[in-house]
Motif scaffolding. Structure first.
Motif, PDB file in Angstrom:
ATOM      1  N   LEU A 123       0.834  -1.199   0.000  1.00 37.00           N
ATOM      2  CA  LEU A 123       0.000   0.000   0.000  1.00 37.00           C
ATOM      3  C   LEU A 123       0.869   1.249   0.000  1.00 37.00           C
ATOM      4  O   LEU A 123       1.894   1.289   0.684  1.00 37.00           O
ATOM      5  N   CYS A 124       0.463   2.227  -0.777  1.00 37.78           N
ATOM      6  CA  CYS A 124       1.173   3.510  -0.789  1.00 37.78           C
ATOM      7  C   CYS A 124       0.886   4.206   0.540  1.00 37.78           C
ATOM      8  O   CYS A 124      -0.236   4.660   0.792  1.00 37.78           O
ATOM      9  N   ALA A 125       1.900   4.274   1.383  1.00 36.28           N
ATOM     10  CA  ALA A 125       1.696   4.682   2.778  1.00 36.28           C
ATOM     11  C   ALA A 125       1.051   6.058   2.908  1.00 36.28           C
ATOM     12  O   ALA A 125       0.155   6.264   3.723  1.00 36.28           O
ATOM     13  N   LYS A 126       1.475   7.005   2.090  1.00 32.90           N
ATOM     14  CA  LYS A 126       0.966   8.377   2.235  1.00 32.90           C
ATOM     15  C   LYS A 126      -0.524   8.466   1.931  1.00 32.90           C
ATOM     16  O   LYS A 126      -1.213   9.378   2.396  1.00 32.90           O
ATOM     17  N   ASP A 127      -1.036   7.490   1.173  1.00 35.88           N
ATOM     18  CA  ASP A 127      -2.461   7.496   0.829  1.00 35.88           C
ATOM     19  C   ASP A 127      -3.330   6.856   1.912  1.00 35.88           C
ATOM     20  O   ASP A 127      -4.562   7.003   1.883  1.00 35.88           O
ATOM     21  N   TYR A 128      -2.697   6.147   2.850  1.00 37.88           N
ATOM     22  CA  TYR A 128      -3.479   5.367   3.805  1.00 37.88           C
ATOM     23  C   TYR A 128      -3.221   5.705   5.267  1.00 37.88           C
ATOM     24  O   TYR A 128      -4.092   5.465   6.108  1.00 37.88           O
ATOM     25  N   ILE A 129      -2.095   6.243   5.596  1.00 33.76           N
ATOM     26  CA  ILE A 129      -1.692   6.357   6.990  1.00 33.76           C
ATOM     27  C   ILE A 129      -2.680   7.154   7.834  1.00 33.76           C
ATOM     28  O   ILE A 129      -2.881   6.887   9.019  1.00 33.76           O
ATOM     29  N   SER A 130      -3.333   8.153   7.229  1.00 34.17           N
ATOM     30  CA  SER A 130      -4.256   9.006   7.984  1.00 34.17           C
ATOM     31  C   SER A 130      -5.724   8.666   7.742  1.00 34.17           C
ATOM     32  O   SER A 130      -6.608   9.347   8.266  1.00 34.17           O
ATOM     33  N   ARG A 131      -5.976   7.623   6.967  1.00 37.42           N
ATOM     34  CA  ARG A 131      -7.362   7.257   6.684  1.00 37.42           C
ATOM     35  C   ARG A 131      -7.977   6.500   7.845  1.00 37.42           C
ATOM     36  O   ARG A 131      -7.294   5.808   8.602  1.00 37.42           O
ATOM     37  N   GLU A 132      -9.299   6.622   7.977  1.00 35.00           N
ATOM     38  CA  GLU A 132     -10.001   5.869   8.992  1.00 35.00           C
ATOM     39  C   GLU A 132     -10.220   4.427   8.508  1.00 35.00           C
ATOM     40  O   GLU A 132     -10.380   4.178   7.309  1.00 35.00           O
ATOM     41  N   VAL A 133     -10.229   3.507   9.453  1.00 38.32           N
ATOM     42  CA  VAL A 133     -10.452   2.097   9.132  1.00 38.32           C
ATOM     43  C   VAL A 133     -11.964   1.865   9.105  1.00 38.32           C
ATOM     44  O   VAL A 133     -12.558   1.248   9.988  1.00 38.32           O
ATOM     45  N   ASN A 134     -12.595   2.373   8.058  1.00 39.05           N
ATOM     46  CA  ASN A 134     -14.056   2.353   7.992  1.00 39.05           C
ATOM     47  C   ASN A 134     -14.536   1.851   6.636  1.00 39.05           C
ATOM     48  O   ASN A 134     -13.768   1.252   5.871  1.00 39.05           O
ATOM     49  N   ALA A 135     -15.776   2.121   6.319  1.00 44.89           N
ATOM     50  CA  ALA A 135     -16.386   1.585   5.104  1.00 44.89           C
ATOM     51  C   ALA A 135     -15.798   2.174   3.826  1.00 44.89           C
ATOM     52  O   ALA A 135     -16.101   1.679   2.736  1.00 44.89           O
ATOM     53  N   SER A 136     -15.005   3.217   3.924  1.00 44.56           N
ATOM     54  CA  SER A 136     -14.394   3.790   2.718  1.00 44.56           C
ATOM     55  C   SER A 136     -13.300   2.889   2.152  1.00 44.56           C
ATOM     56  O   SER A 136     -12.878   3.071   1.004  1.00 44.56           O
ATOM     57  N   LEU A 137     -12.844   1.928   2.941  1.00 41.29           N
ATOM     58  CA  LEU A 137     -11.796   1.006   2.490  1.00 41.29           C
ATOM     59  C   LEU A 137     -12.425  -0.237   1.873  1.00 41.29           C
ATOM     60  O   LEU A 137     -13.426  -0.760   2.368  1.00 41.29           O
ATOM     61  N   SER A 138     -11.814  -0.724   0.800  1.00 38.12           N
ATOM     62  CA  SER A 138     -12.296  -1.940   0.154  1.00 38.12           C
ATOM     63  C   SER A 138     -11.887  -3.161   0.987  1.00 38.12           C
ATOM     64  O   SER A 138     -11.048  -3.074   1.900  1.00 38.12           O
ATOM     65  N   GLY A 139     -12.465  -4.314   0.628  1.00 39.54           N
ATOM     66  CA  GLY A 139     -12.108  -5.547   1.323  1.00 39.54           C
ATOM     67  C   GLY A 139     -10.629  -5.870   1.207  1.00 39.54           C
ATOM     68  O   GLY A 139      -9.989  -6.271   2.184  1.00 39.54           O
ATOM     69  N   GLY A 140     -10.073  -5.675   0.016  1.00 38.80           N
ATOM     70  CA  GLY A 140      -8.648  -5.949  -0.190  1.00 38.80           C
ATOM     71  C   GLY A 140      -7.761  -5.005   0.601  1.00 38.80           C
ATOM     72  O   GLY A 140      -6.726  -5.410   1.148  1.00 38.80           O
ATOM     73  N   GLU A 141      -8.162  -3.737   0.662  1.00 40.22           N
ATOM     74  CA  GLU A 141      -7.392  -2.760   1.447  1.00 40.22           C
ATOM     75  C   GLU A 141      -7.410  -3.116   2.926  1.00 40.22           C
ATOM     76  O   GLU A 141      -6.381  -3.081   3.614  1.00 40.22           O
ATOM     77  N   LEU A 142      -8.582  -3.491   3.425  1.00 37.09           N
ATOM     78  CA  LEU A 142      -8.703  -3.883   4.833  1.00 37.09           C
ATOM     79  C   LEU A 142      -7.864  -5.109   5.144  1.00 37.09           C
ATOM     80  O   LEU A 142      -7.216  -5.181   6.199  1.00 37.09           O
ATOM     81  N   LYS A 143      -7.868  -6.078   4.237  1.00 29.48           N
ATOM     82  CA  LYS A 143      -7.072  -7.284   4.445  1.00 29.48           C
ATOM     83  C   LYS A 143      -5.600  -6.933   4.583  1.00 29.48           C
ATOM     84  O   LYS A 143      -4.911  -7.427   5.480  1.00 29.48           O
ATOM     85  N   ARG A 144      -5.124  -6.074   3.691  1.00 26.93           N
ATOM     86  CA  ARG A 144      -3.697  -5.749   3.727  1.00 26.93           C
ATOM     87  C   ARG A 144      -3.340  -4.902   4.937  1.00 26.93           C
ATOM     88  O   ARG A 144      -2.269  -5.064   5.530  1.00 26.93           O
ATOM     89  N   ILE A 145      -4.231  -4.005   5.346  1.00 26.80           N
ATOM     90  CA  ILE A 145      -3.980  -3.220   6.553  1.00 26.80           C
ATOM     91  C   ILE A 145      -3.943  -4.140   7.768  1.00 26.80           C
ATOM     92  O   ILE A 145      -3.099  -3.997   8.660  1.00 26.80           O
ATOM     93  N   GLU A 146      -4.858  -5.115   7.804  1.00 25.53           N
ATOM     94  CA  GLU A 146      -4.854  -6.062   8.913  1.00 25.53           C
ATOM     95  C   GLU A 146      -3.543  -6.856   8.950  1.00 25.53           C
ATOM     96  O   GLU A 146      -2.967  -7.078  10.017  1.00 25.53           O
ATOM     97  N   ILE A 147      -3.049  -7.272   7.784  1.00 26.04           N
ATOM     98  CA  ILE A 147      -1.778  -7.985   7.741  1.00 26.04           C
ATOM     99  C   ILE A 147      -0.640  -7.074   8.195  1.00 26.04           C
ATOM    100  O   ILE A 147       0.293  -7.510   8.883  1.00 26.04           O
ATOM    101  N   ALA A 148      -0.719  -5.782   7.846  1.00 28.24           N
ATOM    102  CA  ALA A 148       0.296  -4.827   8.302  1.00 28.24           C
ATOM    103  C   ALA A 148       0.339  -4.767   9.830  1.00 28.24           C
ATOM    104  O   ALA A 148       1.413  -4.665  10.435  1.00 28.24           O
ATOM    105  N   THR A 149      -0.836  -4.840  10.463  1.00 29.09           N
ATOM    106  CA  THR A 149      -0.857  -4.833  11.928  1.00 29.09           C
ATOM    107  C   THR A 149      -0.251  -6.115  12.491  1.00 29.09           C
ATOM    108  O   THR A 149       0.405  -6.087  13.540  1.00 29.09           O
ATOM    109  N   VAL A 150      -0.455  -7.242  11.802  1.00 27.28           N
ATOM    110  CA  VAL A 150       0.165  -8.493  12.237  1.00 27.28           C
ATOM    111  C   VAL A 150       1.684  -8.383  12.149  1.00 27.28           C
ATOM    112  O   VAL A 150       2.410  -8.812  13.052  1.00 27.28           O
ATOM    113  N   LEU A 151       2.177  -7.790  11.060  1.00 25.31           N
ATOM    114  CA  LEU A 151       3.619  -7.585  10.911  1.00 25.31           C
ATOM    115  C   LEU A 151       4.158  -6.675  12.013  1.00 25.31           C
ATOM    116  O   LEU A 151       5.223  -6.924  12.581  1.00 25.31           O
ATOM    117  N   ALA A 152       3.414  -5.624  12.316  1.00 23.74           N
ATOM    118  CA  ALA A 152       3.844  -4.689  13.354  1.00 23.74           C
ATOM    119  C   ALA A 152       3.887  -5.356  14.719  1.00 23.74           C
ATOM    120  O   ALA A 152       4.709  -5.003  15.576  1.00 23.74           O
TER     121      ALA A 152
END
Length: 246
Positions: A123-152
């Motif tokens: 994910l392009c970090a600057k496009d996502y870092i300040s976004r809310e984890v809400n309905a504006s995100l697609s299923g694929g975006e949410l999946k990858r953000i969730e994996i990012a939290t697992v990595l963290a």
């Protein structure tokens, strides 16, 4: 190492108790990449929830590095190093991606540090870092953000329940690349519940579950040909339904 000893899980239905998981024993070695597969309704997702602590077994014990965690909560298990990624990631209205990654890492990461985990999942970090984890995100975006939290979280055991569910082909192709990088770079174990051939193909070990029991397990090279139909139909049916090697 994760060890399940004689685990059962029953639910009560209109006809009485129904066994979802039946006297199942299993070990996941440190540093391994394991995919659990099998017919729908066979108990795979229930097993993942039992490992994460979302459900409690009605019989048997669960050990993590020799410690009995059978009665420990989801939070306790997370603190021990077990992460769980849902089929459908949770949305958090009012919570930014940066906040979520900080919570996962248990550190007040800078935006630049948090962006590193988003970059890891494509994910392009600057496009996502300040976004809310809400309905504006697609299923694929949410999946990858969730994996990012697992990595963290730098988990010692990461459990993913059907990560391909509900996402488009482009996002799925990117998820495969993420798991391939995790397989190469992670120091922990990875356990994925999946039907997808491309995920099965990057596993070290495949475990087949049907009717709440392990019907076969072994190295990818041993199990995958039967799943894909390169073995005889009889062999494939035996693997899924009659028990094979346990």
């Amino acid at each position: 190492m994760l060890t399940l000893e004689n685990i059962s899980f029953d639910v009560e239905d209109a006809k009485g108790d129904k066994g979802i998981i039946k006297d199942l024993s299993l070990s996941i070695k440190d540093g391994s990449f394991v995919v659990i597969t099998g017919p729908n309704g066979g108990g795979k997702s229930t097993l993942a929830r039992l490992i994460a602590g979302i459900e409690r077994p009605t019989a048997g014990k669960i050990f993590f590095d020799g410690e009995d965690i059978t009665e420990k909560s989801v939070t306790d298990r997370a603190n021990l190093g077990i992460s769980y990624a849902f089929q459908q990631p949770v949305r958090f209205k009012g919570v930014q991606v940066l906040d979520l990654i900080r919570l996962a890492a248990k550190q007040n990461l800078s935006a630049a540090e948090a962006c590193r985990y988003l970059s890891e999942v494509g994910l392009c970090a600057k496009d996502y870092i300040s976004r809310e984890v809400n309905a504006s995100l697609s299923g694929g975006e949410l999946k990858r953000i969730e994996i990012a939290t697992v990595l963290a979280r730098a988990s010692r055991l990461s459990v993913f329940d059907e990560p391909e569910a509900g996402i488009d082909l482009w996002s799925f192709q990117n998820l495969i690349q993420v798991f391939e990088r995790m397989r190469e770079n992670t120091k922990g174990s990875i356990l994925i519940i999946s039907h997808q051939e491309r995920i099965l193909n990057i596993a070290d070990e495949i475990i087949v579950i049907a009717d709440g029991q392990i019907t076969r397990k072994g190295k990818k090279e041993e199990i995958l040909p039967a799943i894909l139909g390169t073995a005889s139909a009889v062999d494939a049916c035996n693997m899924f339904y009659k028990g094979g090697n346990r």
